[in-house]
Design an enzyme around this catalytic site. Structure first.
Site, PDB file in Angstrom:
ATOM      1  N   ASP A  47       1.261   2.179  -1.130  1.00 43.27           N
ATOM      2  CA  ASP A  47       1.019   3.169  -0.075  1.00 43.27           C
ATOM      3  C   ASP A  47       1.934   4.387  -0.206  1.00 43.27           C
ATOM      4  O   ASP A  47       1.722   5.403   0.459  1.00 43.27           O
ATOM      5  CB  ASP A  47       1.190   2.531   1.306  1.00 43.27           C
ATOM      6  CG  ASP A  47       0.043   1.569   1.612  1.00 43.27           C
ATOM      7  OD1 ASP A  47      -0.998   1.656   0.933  1.00 43.27           O
ATOM      8  OD2 ASP A  47       0.188   0.734   2.509  1.00 43.27           O
ATOM      9  N   LYS A  97      -8.580   4.041  -1.384  1.00 42.62           N
ATOM     10  CA  LYS A  97      -7.845   4.076  -0.113  1.00 42.62           C
ATOM     11  C   LYS A  97      -8.586   4.975   0.888  1.00 42.62           C
ATOM     12  O   LYS A  97      -9.747   5.289   0.693  1.00 42.62           O
ATOM     13  CB  LYS A  97      -6.412   4.543  -0.352  1.00 42.62           C
ATOM     14  CG  LYS A  97      -5.615   3.606  -1.261  1.00 42.62           C
ATOM     15  CD  LYS A  97      -5.415   2.260  -0.603  1.00 42.62           C
ATOM     16  CE  LYS A  97      -4.704   1.276  -1.498  1.00 42.62           C
ATOM     17  NZ  LYS A  97      -4.691  -0.070  -0.984  1.00 42.62           N
ATOM     18  N   GLY A 141      -8.770  -0.531   7.488  1.00 39.56           N
ATOM     19  CA  GLY A 141      -9.156  -1.461   6.424  1.00 39.56           C
ATOM     20  C   GLY A 141      -8.477  -2.810   6.578  1.00 39.56           C
ATOM     21  O   GLY A 141      -9.098  -3.859   6.372  1.00 39.56           O
ATOM     22  N   ARG A 156      -1.935   9.446   4.977  1.00 39.05           N
ATOM     23  CA  ARG A 156      -0.756   9.488   4.086  1.00 39.05           C
ATOM     24  C   ARG A 156      -0.748  10.758   3.230  1.00 39.05           C
ATOM     25  O   ARG A 156       0.323  11.279   2.911  1.00 39.05           O
ATOM     26  CB  ARG A 156      -0.678   8.224   3.220  1.00 39.05           C
ATOM     27  CG  ARG A 156      -0.449   6.973   4.064  1.00 39.05           C
ATOM     28  CD  ARG A 156       0.085   5.792   3.311  1.00 39.05           C
ATOM     29  NE  ARG A 156      -0.111   4.580   4.086  1.00 39.05           N
ATOM     30  CZ  ARG A 156       0.686   4.163   5.076  1.00 39.05           C
ATOM     31  NH1 ARG A 156       1.757   4.858   5.406  1.00 39.05           N
ATOM     32  NH2 ARG A 156       0.409   3.055   5.734  1.00 39.05           N
TER      33      ARG A 156
END
Ligand code: S3P
Length: 438
Positions: A319, A346, A100, A391
């Protein structure tokens, strides 16, 4: 790649007594910007501690397709900058994979050029919102077309790029950075005003390349100018990757680690503030401030307690919020995270992914439109998917330091997008993560 490799299921066994003094790879956000800004600068830049992960290698690949020479030596990448007007029309569509940041920041650069370009991405990136970047760029004169707010993105040559006064209505460093990169080509100056503070790596790097920019947390002013040659740029280690080691150490018993040369930019370390509020034993010391502050973090095992995470810390820990959810699951009492609706946009809907994961691990979780309320408890462990999100995959694996049973995470190949050495680094400090052979 065989089927097994594309899935890569990882099994994390219970572990304690984490220790070590560890170096981790370079910062992802800064690595992207280092390539993009040095390719637009006058002269060569040697970039040290560049993160070699799938996302950042995509940025290099795209820069090369735009005619930029980038050579790799044993410990640096050398970019032959061609100045603001030196990039050339690519021969084919530009593919951005899962990244992204690459796609959105390159939209800023490409929308100012006198050639057309087409930007594509993988299935996940092609579902993420892109109008948020296209809208302010169109205000500057860019001609950008797409359907349903999604890639593929068709950029046409702009007649002229105008400086604008823009109020950022989303707390997004990617949108801000795309405008700043387009503003390098704008006349007269561009002013960006924002209520929320987001990571300021683009501002710091433009300043490092001696571009005329003034900024504070609320307002940025960028004049016309050029990016000078700066020869050498040293990228600090990635705080967002360090965050996995930090939380693993806090949650494991009898553990202490020291992390060196970690990026400690105040716009990135909201996670440390949140952990400190929850009672964690952390010492962070800035010992370098060449163009980005960096330093040492010492972490020890700690008993955490629940908190209400303040709104201003959300963009500063965006994040790391999956890790905040895991910390909350292991803390005494209740933790609430609100104002985090950006998490739904996300690599996966991280509110949903983490709610499903923690619920599977027997933790009580209430879902809000913009966050989660989590009641601390005992993580049972079990088998769960990565939801296509690096993540989420890494957060779930480190739950093994405090789970009753092993943790199996399926489809974790996506970890390579940001932290290819994750398993090796985590095992080095004492975790026990292995690839499952069947
Ligand atoms: C990034 C900004 C953030 C962050 C992303 C990297 C950047 O995204 O989540 O991982 O490098 O500018 P948003 O700008 O969408 O908040």
């Amino acid at each position: 790649m065989n089927g097994l490799e594309s899935e890569r299921n990882l099994l994390a066994k219970k572990s304690n007594n984490l220790d070590g003094i560890i170096a981790i790879p370079g910062d992802k956000s800064i690595s992207h910007r280092a390539i993009m800004i040095s390719m637009l600068a006058e002269g060569k830049t040697k970039i040290y501690n560049f993160l070699e992960a799938e996302d950042t290698l995509i940025t290099i690949n795209v820069a090369r397709q735009l005619g930029i020479e980038i050579n790799q030596s044993s410990n640096f990448f050398e970019v032959q900058g061609k100045g603001l007007n030196g990039i050339k029309q690519p021969d084919k569509d530009l593919y951005f994979g899962n990244s992204g940041t690459s796609m959105r920041l390159f939209m800023g650069i490409l929308s100012t050029q006198n050639f057309p370009s087409i930007l594509t991405g993988d299935d996940s990136l092609s579902q993420r919102p892109m109008e948020r970047v296209a809208m302010p760029l169109r205000k500057m004169g860019a001609i950008i077309n797409m359907e349903n707010n999604q890639a593929p993105i068709f950029i046409h040559p702009a007649k002229e790029i105008l400086g604008i006064k823009h109020v950022l209505d989303i707390a997004s460093a990617q949108v801000k950075s795309a405008i700043l990169l387009a503003a390098l080509y704008a006349n007269p100056k561009t002013v960006i005003v924002s209520e929320s503070v987001t990571r300021n790596h683009t501002e710091l790097m433009l300043q490092y390349f001696k571009y005329p920019i003034q900024y504070n947390h609320q307002k940025i002013e960028l004049n016309t100018g050029k990016l000078s040659s700066i020869d050498k740029l040293e990228i600090p280690c990635d705080f967002s990757s360090a965050a996995f080691l930090i939380l693993a150490t806090i949650l494991a018993k009898n553990s202490r680690i020291v992390l060196e040369n970690i990026g400690l930019n105040p716009t990135r370390i909201g996670f440390l503030k949140i952990l400190e509020m929850m009672g964690a034993d952390i010492k962070a010391t800035i010992d370098q401030n060449q163009f980005e502050p960096s330093g040492t973090i010492e972490i020890k095992s700690s008993q955490l307690h629940g908190i209400n995470v303040p709104k201003y810390l959300i963009p500063l820990s965006i994040d790391e919020l999956p890790l905040v959810f895991l910390a909350a699951a292991c803390a005494k009492g209740k933790t609430t995270v609100r104002n985090a609706d950006e998490l739904r946009l996300k690599e996966s809907d991280r509110i949903k992914s983490m709610k499903t994961t923690l619920t599977e691990f027997s933790i009580n979780v209430i879902e809000h439109n913009d966050g989660l309320t989590i009641e601390g408890g005992t993580i049972t462990g079990g088998e769960i998917d990565s939801f296509g999100d690096h993540r989420v995959a890494m957060t779930t694996l480190i739950a093994s330091v405090c789970s009753e049973d092993d943790v199996l995470v399926k489809n974790t190949k996506n970890i390579d997008t940001s932290f290819p050495d994750f398993v090796a680094v985590m095992n080095k400090i004492g975790l026990n993560i292995q690839t499952l052979e069947n």
